[in-house]
Enzyme design. Structure first.
Site, PDB file in Angstrom:
ATOM      1  N   ASP A 298      -2.074  -5.583  -0.172  1.00 58.40           N
ATOM      2  CA  ASP A 298      -3.328  -4.939   0.253  1.00 58.40           C
ATOM      3  C   ASP A 298      -3.066  -3.873   1.300  1.00 58.40           C
ATOM      4  O   ASP A 298      -3.036  -4.174   2.478  1.00 58.40           O
ATOM      5  CB  ASP A 298      -4.282  -6.004   0.802  1.00 58.40           C
ATOM      6  CG  ASP A 298      -5.632  -5.442   1.187  1.00 58.40           C
ATOM      7  OD1 ASP A 298      -5.919  -4.291   0.838  1.00 58.40           O
ATOM      8  OD2 ASP A 298      -6.401  -6.159   1.866  1.00 58.40           O
ATOM      9  N   GLU A 330      -9.513   1.996   5.946  1.00 57.92           N
ATOM     10  CA  GLU A 330     -10.293   1.182   4.996  1.00 57.92           C
ATOM     11  C   GLU A 330     -10.633  -0.163   5.606  1.00 57.92           C
ATOM     12  O   GLU A 330     -11.755  -0.653   5.514  1.00 57.92           O
ATOM     13  CB  GLU A 330      -9.500   0.992   3.690  1.00 57.92           C
ATOM     14  CG  GLU A 330     -10.324   0.381   2.552  1.00 57.92           C
ATOM     15  CD  GLU A 330     -10.288  -1.147   2.474  1.00 57.92           C
ATOM     16  OE1 GLU A 330     -10.997  -1.706   1.630  1.00 57.92           O
ATOM     17  OE2 GLU A 330      -9.566  -1.785   3.267  1.00 57.92           O
ATOM     18  N   GLU A 331      -9.644  -0.747   6.258  1.00 59.20           N
ATOM     19  CA  GLU A 331      -9.820  -2.102   6.784  1.00 59.20           C
ATOM     20  C   GLU A 331     -10.791  -2.144   7.958  1.00 59.20           C
ATOM     21  O   GLU A 331     -11.270  -3.199   8.322  1.00 59.20           O
ATOM     22  CB  GLU A 331      -8.459  -2.703   7.195  1.00 59.20           C
ATOM     23  CG  GLU A 331      -7.455  -2.812   6.044  1.00 59.20           C
ATOM     24  CD  GLU A 331      -7.790  -3.896   5.019  1.00 59.20           C
ATOM     25  OE1 GLU A 331      -8.886  -4.487   5.109  1.00 59.20           O
ATOM     26  OE2 GLU A 331      -6.961  -4.134   4.133  1.00 59.20           O
ATOM     27  N   HIS A 453      -4.716 -10.613   3.985  1.00 60.07           N
ATOM     28  CA  HIS A 453      -4.936 -10.309   5.407  1.00 60.07           C
ATOM     29  C   HIS A 453      -4.110 -11.202   6.345  1.00 60.07           C
ATOM     30  O   HIS A 453      -4.542 -11.507   7.458  1.00 60.07           O
ATOM     31  CB  HIS A 453      -6.433 -10.356   5.751  1.00 60.07           C
ATOM     32  CG  HIS A 453      -7.161  -9.151   5.211  1.00 60.07           C
ATOM     33  ND1 HIS A 453      -8.480  -8.894   5.444  1.00 60.07           N
ATOM     34  CD2 HIS A 453      -6.712  -8.111   4.457  1.00 60.07           C
ATOM     35  CE1 HIS A 453      -8.827  -7.766   4.854  1.00 60.07           C
ATOM     36  NE2 HIS A 453      -7.764  -7.272   4.234  1.00 60.07           N
TER      37      HIS A 453
HETATM   38  N1  DPN Z   1      -8.778  -5.022  -0.643  1.00 65.22           N
HETATM   39  C1  DPN Z   1      -9.591  -5.728   0.268  1.00 65.22           C
HETATM   40  C2  DPN Z   1      -9.338  -5.202   1.644  1.00 65.22           C
HETATM   41  O1  DPN Z   1      -9.014  -4.045   1.778  1.00 65.22           O
HETATM   42  O2  DPN Z   1      -9.474  -5.970   2.575  1.00 65.22           O
HETATM   43  C3  DPN Z   1     -11.036  -5.659  -0.029  1.00 65.22           C
HETATM   44  C4  DPN Z   1     -11.390  -6.319  -1.317  1.00 65.22           C
HETATM   45  C5  DPN Z   1     -11.364  -7.679  -1.429  1.00 65.22           C
HETATM   46  C6  DPN Z   1     -11.765  -5.555  -2.378  1.00 65.22           C
HETATM   47  C7  DPN Z   1     -11.717  -8.280  -2.614  1.00 65.22           C
HETATM   48  C8  DPN Z   1     -12.096  -6.155  -3.565  1.00 65.22           C
HETATM   49  C9  DPN Z   1     -12.099  -7.521  -3.679  1.00 65.22           C
HETATM   50 ZN    ZN Z   2      -7.638  -3.392   0.470  1.00 62.43          ZN
END
Ligand code: DPN
Ligand code: ZN
Length: 514
Positions: A298, A330-331, A453
């Site tokens: 991620d 983004e986060e 995370h």
């Molecule tokens: N990719 C995740 C983030 O940036 O924390 C967000 C996310 C979670 C998007 C679950 C889609 C499904």
């Molecule tokens: Zn993400």
């Protein structure tokens, strides 16, 4: 290697030595690929891009080598964060940006590169504690971007129940002043509640959930009126709500040692020199991670898939413009993509035929997930894109699931700007069901990404089968629209009537805002 100052020797060696595809020497596993030819010029003598041909350039070993480099870069943050991370403002994130930019620069004049700077908020909570009565509430969570309690010291007062959902000034009784506000979740964003509590003179605020689940939320853009704010589950809050409703007193101590900084960060955009500049296919992944970990899945998986495809695309000519984006922040709440989409002049907005989001393509306990972006709830064209992914999985005899298109990733700003969007993912914290185990293998009852995370979102967290396959699908999506938009709906209006209806949802990126 000018321009790479600030890297540790180790990371510099990783960057220069392995030399990500398109840098000085190709990766061992990719020597057969005609990288150098492609990288040199936007010449139209090249073969017109074709889905099978572009997909054929995608190799798992090349992706894996990039992931290893990215992890080395995340380690640049160890001094400051005690762990590898690529959170905005960290050395690991600025290393990531340099890495992406450098790899693109090495592709010669095939792309026009730009950096889009924007201000972003970065919050740190060093310590926190909430005590109600004589109990420490260990599960009370600090809200993202919370300010500290006064002087970063504990504050004491009575716990005061706020009326309704605390969205109006009149919901706050005068006793809130000098005390700690207890507010029910719902109706308005957490940031509004914190602000109202602050204006009413509260020392701190606690937002409790209506369900027996904790709230992992964020206050969003800082306000001078925000006060230190916690989220609490409905179950944890229930006994105190009951006491307060019975007129009993509850003493409270809140401690938040926190800091919110405004920093500057940037998106990176690469657009093909070739191709119709009035008709662009755009795609993006995010360059940042959370502070808790290196974010190799991620969204190393999405952002590196894009970098690999941007590299391989240089072997081809295109009919339509292709625009790649690496979003920052983004986060912290989709900051980079929102900034980009909100600041597009109408004429520029209309040139973007669609946006494709690639966030988390290699979850270890993956499912092949397609955002269920329908045309009736989203700008027209979103559904056609959804069907492109469905058709590809179907043609490859693979199962897929449709998942909610609820604003948890960088497509959100595009939809609200009237631009059709969609994407694929492989799952985050949600547990795989029995049915999904039958469809995709892996293990039911554990999350799609148990390291979501966390510090273990490292190279070992990648499912290479899913990553390689999904990167081929990303290549298919790029090649299809780079060649032709035939059959794909025309853009009608920058503010498609439906886009106006598509207000910000409960999510702003990974965190809830209300
Ligand atoms: N990719 C995740 C983030 O940036 O924390 C967000 C996310 C979670 C998007 C679950 C889609 C499904
Ligand atoms: Zn993400």
């Amino acid at each position: 290697m000018a321009g790479l100052k600030g890297f540790s020797l180790h990371a510099l060696a990783a960057l220069c030595g392995v030399s990500a595809l398109g840098l000085q020497k190709p990766l061992s596993g990719s020597e057969q690929l005609p990288i150098a030819d492609g990288a040199s010029s936007p010449s139209s003598k090249k073969q017109l891009v074709d889905s099978d041909a572009l997909q054929g350039t995608i190799r798992g070993d090349a992706l894996l080598a990039r992931a290893e480099e990215l992890y080395e870069i995340a380690k640049l943050s160890e001094d400051e964060y005690n762990r590898p991370t690529r959170v905005i403002g960290s050395a690991g994130h600025s290393g990531t940006l340099k890495y992406i930019h450098y790899a693109l620069t090495a592709l010669g004049d095939y792309y026009t590169l730009s950096k889009q700077p924007f201000p972003a908020f970065s919050g740190t909570v060093r310590q926190h504690q909430l005590v109600l009565g004589d109990k420490v509430l260990f599960d009370a969570q600090p809200m993202g971007l919370t300010p500290p309690t006064r002087d970063n010291e504990p504050v004491n007062g009575d716990l005061v129940l706020v009326a309704n959902e605390g969205c109006e000034a009149s919901d706050y009784p005068s006793e809130v002043s000098g005390n700690i506000a207890l507010i029910l979740r719902g109706t308005c964003p957490f940031g509004t509640k914190s602000e109202r509590a602050g204006r009413a003179g509260a020392l701190a605020a606690v937002v409790y959930n209506y369900e027996n689940e904790s709230v992992s939320g964020t206050l969003g853009a800082p306000s001078p009126d925000h006060v230190a704010t916690f989220g609490l589950s409905g179950g944890d809050a229930a006994p105190y709500v009951k006491k307060l409703k019975n007129g009993e007193k509850v003493e409270a101590t809140a401690f938040m040692d926190a800091e919110v900084k405004t920093i500057r960060t940037n998106n990176i955009i690469a657009q093909t020199v070739q191709g119709d500049p009035d008709n662009c296919v755009m795609l993006g992944g995010h360059s940042d991670s959370v502070s808790e970990g290196p974010g190799v899945n991620d969204d190393g998986s999405g952002s590196l898939a894009l970098l690999e495809i941007a590299t391989q695309l240089t072997n081809f000519s295109v009919n339509n413009c292709v625009r790649f984006a690496w979003w920052s922040g983004e986060e912290e709440g989709l900051l980079g993509s929102n900034y980009y989409a909100e600041n597009l002049p109408e004429e520029e907005n209309m040139k973007i035929r669609l946006f494709m989001d690639y966030d988390m393509l290699a979850s270890p306990n993956f499912a092949y997930q397609v955002y269920n972006a329908t045309d009736d709830a989203n700008p027209v064209g979103s559904e056609e894109l959804r069907d492109l992914y469905i058709d590809w999985y179907t043609a490859h005899d693979l199962n897929y699931t449709l998942i909610e298109f609820d604003g948890r990733s960088d497509y959100d700003g595009f939809i609200r700007a009237g631009i059709p969007a969609g994407g694929i993912a492989t799952g985050a914290e949600v547990k795989k069901t029995e049915e999904e185990e039958d469809m995709f293998g892996g293990r039911a009852g554990i999350p799609f990404d148990p390291c979501y995370h966390q510090s273990c979102d490292d190279v070992g967290n990648l499912n290479m089968t899913a990553w390689e396959l999904n990167t081929k699908l990303v290549a298919h999506s790029v090649a299809t629209f780079a060649k032709s938009f035939e059959g794909f709906p025309n853009r009608t209006d920058a503010l498609d009537a439906k886009a106006n209806k598509t207000k910000k949802g409960p999510y702003q990126g990974p965190k809830l805002i209300m």
